[in-house]
Enzyme design. Sequence first.
Site, PDB file in Angstrom:
ATOM      1  N   HIS A   2      -3.961   0.825  -6.494  1.00 23.72           N
ATOM      2  CA  HIS A   2      -4.249   1.415  -5.189  1.00 23.72           C
ATOM      3  C   HIS A   2      -5.638   1.020  -4.702  1.00 23.72           C
ATOM      4  O   HIS A   2      -5.820   0.710  -3.510  1.00 23.72           O
ATOM      5  CB  HIS A   2      -4.127   2.937  -5.242  1.00 23.72           C
ATOM      6  CG  HIS A   2      -4.438   3.587  -3.925  1.00 23.72           C
ATOM      7  ND1 HIS A   2      -5.642   4.195  -3.663  1.00 23.72           N
ATOM      8  CD2 HIS A   2      -3.706   3.692  -2.786  1.00 23.72           C
ATOM      9  CE1 HIS A   2      -5.642   4.656  -2.421  1.00 23.72           C
ATOM     10  NE2 HIS A   2      -4.481   4.361  -1.867  1.00 23.72           N
ATOM     11  N   HIS A  62       0.822  -1.214   0.000  1.00 21.64           N
ATOM     12  CA  HIS A  62       0.000   0.000   0.000  1.00 21.64           C
ATOM     13  C   HIS A  62       0.857   1.265   0.000  1.00 21.64           C
ATOM     14  O   HIS A  62       0.907   1.981  -0.992  1.00 21.64           O
ATOM     15  CB  HIS A  62      -0.941  -0.024   1.212  1.00 21.64           C
ATOM     16  CG  HIS A  62      -1.887   1.136   1.255  1.00 21.64           C
ATOM     17  ND1 HIS A  62      -2.507   1.546   2.404  1.00 21.64           N
ATOM     18  CD2 HIS A  62      -2.314   1.989   0.288  1.00 21.64           C
ATOM     19  CE1 HIS A  62      -3.290   2.584   2.145  1.00 21.64           C
ATOM     20  NE2 HIS A  62      -3.179   2.879   0.876  1.00 21.64           N
ATOM     21  N   ILE A  71      -6.613   8.863  -0.807  1.00 19.80           N
ATOM     22  CA  ILE A  71      -6.842   8.566   0.608  1.00 19.80           C
ATOM     23  C   ILE A  71      -5.877   7.480   1.026  1.00 19.80           C
ATOM     24  O   ILE A  71      -5.367   6.750   0.170  1.00 19.80           O
ATOM     25  CB  ILE A  71      -8.296   8.149   0.889  1.00 19.80           C
ATOM     26  CG1 ILE A  71      -8.596   8.122   2.389  1.00 19.80           C
ATOM     27  CG2 ILE A  71      -8.575   6.807   0.239  1.00 19.80           C
ATOM     28  CD1 ILE A  71      -8.544   9.464   3.048  1.00 19.80           C
TER      29      ILE A  71
END
Length: 871
Positions: free
Chosen positions: A718, A527, A871
């Site tokens: 993502h 991530h 985010i």
Amino acid sequence: MIEKLLTTVCGKGKEEPLIEEKKIKASVVLKKKNKLDVTDVWASILDRVHELFGKGVSFQLISALYSDPDNLKKGKLGKEAHLENWVSKFTSLNAENDASFDVSFNWDESVGLPGAFIVRNHHHSQFYLKSVTLHDVPGHGKVHFDCDSWIYPTHRYNYDRVFFSNKTYLPGDTPQPLQSYREEELVNLRGNGSGMLKEWDRVYDYAYYNDLGSPEKGKDNVNARPSLGGPEDYPYPRRARTGRKPNKKDPSTESRLFLLSLNTYVPRDEKFNHVKFSDFIGYALKSLGQVIIPEVKAVFDKTINEFDSFNDVLKLYEGGVKLPEGHKNKVNECVPLELIRELTRSDGERALNFPVPDVIAVDETAWRTDEEFGREMLAGVNPVIIRRLQEFPPTSNLDRQKYGDQDSTITREHVEKNMNGLTVDEAMENNKLFILDHHDALMTYLRRINTTTTKTYASRTILLLQDDGTLKPLAIELSLPHEDGDEHGAISEVFMPCDQGVEKHIWQLAKAYVAVNDSGYHQLISHWLNTHAVMEPFIIATNRQLSVLHPIYKLLKPHFRDTLHINALARQILINAGGVLERTVFPGRYAMEMSSAVYRDWNFTEHALPEDLIKRGVAVRDPNEPHGLRLLIGDYPFAVDGLEIWSAIESWVKEYCCVYYLTDDKVKEDTELQQWWKEVREEGHGDLKNELWWPKMETKADVIKSCTIIIWVASALHAAVNFGQYPYAGYLPNRPTVSRRFMPKPETREYEELEKNPDLALLKTITAQFQTLLGVSLIEILSRHSTDEIYLGQRDTPNWTSDNEALESFKRFSQTLIGIEKRIKDRNDNVTLRNRSGPVKVSYNLLFPNTSDISRVGGLTGKGIPNSISI
């Protein structure tokens, strides 16, 4: 006589008629300065006062056709015109609403087609200029300018703010009158490399990750952190420079802001808009209540900071304050403020309680099955690690002189008893054995990690691909560094599945240690590093080297939205020393240092999905297959859906790039493109600049490949590793992030506890209560789509380019993605594809594009591919 008099007075005779000026009407769309959801009333009053004293907002057109020989041959300037009716026109107090104003330009033929304009703000306050549209330009019709930029008062700049029309030009094709403006704008965005940057600065520049530590706090340098990037010891991508002063105790460390400050510098246009920021604050306030209330209750519990049973964990998702649906909908309709709307959501969530994670929504125990354990490696939140086992037993790539023998101790006897009659050789020959291997990545840091409160292992998990397409775990190896030193190798123990007795509970614990490994690696590498961190240099270089007129800038811009800001916030409160990530994920203070070690082997080209699947051995090239690949795990939801998305992106990028690059020579001659790619390699990813895998950027194929990878990583990759966090890890026993004690040994108190109360033993081993609350709160925020989300195949404006060929190509891309949505739904409805939902009955929607959704609802939807890492 009259004619002579006119000539004397007016300077023109009958043979020299006056040039007739015409009026061009323009519409200006903007947003006034705001504070979250509300227009800043005081700023609006001050702006009106400035207007009364003649200090308004002016615009000046720049010709795309005619140069001014007295102004360095720049485009000829039209007469200044001013925004009309600012004082008399009252606009909405809701910051979400646009304000529209008119401007009347005097135009004559000596200006011709406007290709740009200058705007000067003489008001007290900044405003957000969204767009300007010229109506009925003689001979040209409508001319549109997408601006999307904050305009601060003129005294904040030492240059003019220039905006270009939505035309697209390669550098060599730019109209000569606009060339200097194009070049000067890029110079302004690069800055001079010095000084502390302010909110009105528009500077994109590079810095090392030297802003994570607080060496002045705590004893024994407990809050000091190494600078990442630059030194050979800690290679890392670059971040955006802020120019903050050095730390007084350690000048090599950049000083930090107050912990909860959200005012870290990024260029103002890169910051969240008010909708996104209100969502962000709303999520954070909601999560704060969800942490505080259970912690207050825990003070009166018999075991502070511990869950006593799984029922204790489930209570996190029960109760709360729930308004009736009808009343909540009325509140949302009547109250226009985004922050209030978010705190009173109408999607079934309860205030002050965590939403029920999908993984336990249908069945509260299905997560414990071996089938679900294996399925989440293919369709969970980290489906990018599993690889085909190509040698048995598995071997290590660590330096033997430094780390001794780190090869696996798993034997054929360990696994063949559960292989449905197959031998290891038969299974490998038929591509049936797979491995989840976290051994090498963790072993070099494990000794240091285990000196903290964490007590964990480096793991290897071997799985069998069964005839029904599911993965069956065969063995788990848990390893520790040798007590006599690293050079002595690893101490390992192998665990096998069992469904009865204490061995059943030991097997569940072994799976929990694997989940801890995978959770930490997912958050830090899959991530943070492989999406957020590696994309930041591309964003900086794009803004520094590619003009807004450049086709590649227009192609990539949507995929960079909000990324610099979310990364800056992460450095401020998540990945910093003592931040949320260090407090909730097992590597603790060594987390970022460990991600640096993994970045050493990062390879941009291997982030192309086909290359990634081939490298991991889960696919082979096959020209007869739709995407040129044959998956060796047919029911691999991430790969199946991902290849469709990849192919759609690649086709769109190819069509678009071929509009502008007709030959490879066009690529080589593109000075901005060449400088962009040079800076990405030598500055943004400077620690890896000498790697041979970098595309050379000499052909159309190089451009298409590189842009496809960038868009894939920023959007689909993502989405795949981010938005499934709460659905799967919101129930932390399924994906614990920390282990606090080692596997219990026979004839110990812990082993006796495991025999008598296995659930309690598991809960005492994995993440404690406060860490759970903090971690779940974080991933709830990270897993939410904002209400202003723009999904893949959507643009924030239909006028992003004036080129019809590009617009038509983008429409085809959008329609292709909508077609993929239908096929994903069909696959999820196919009961023979067991990995699509598994025992927990959670359909795989993380790569569902959501292109067809224009509702702007947001929330914990568990689906949708946003354009960017926002985010």
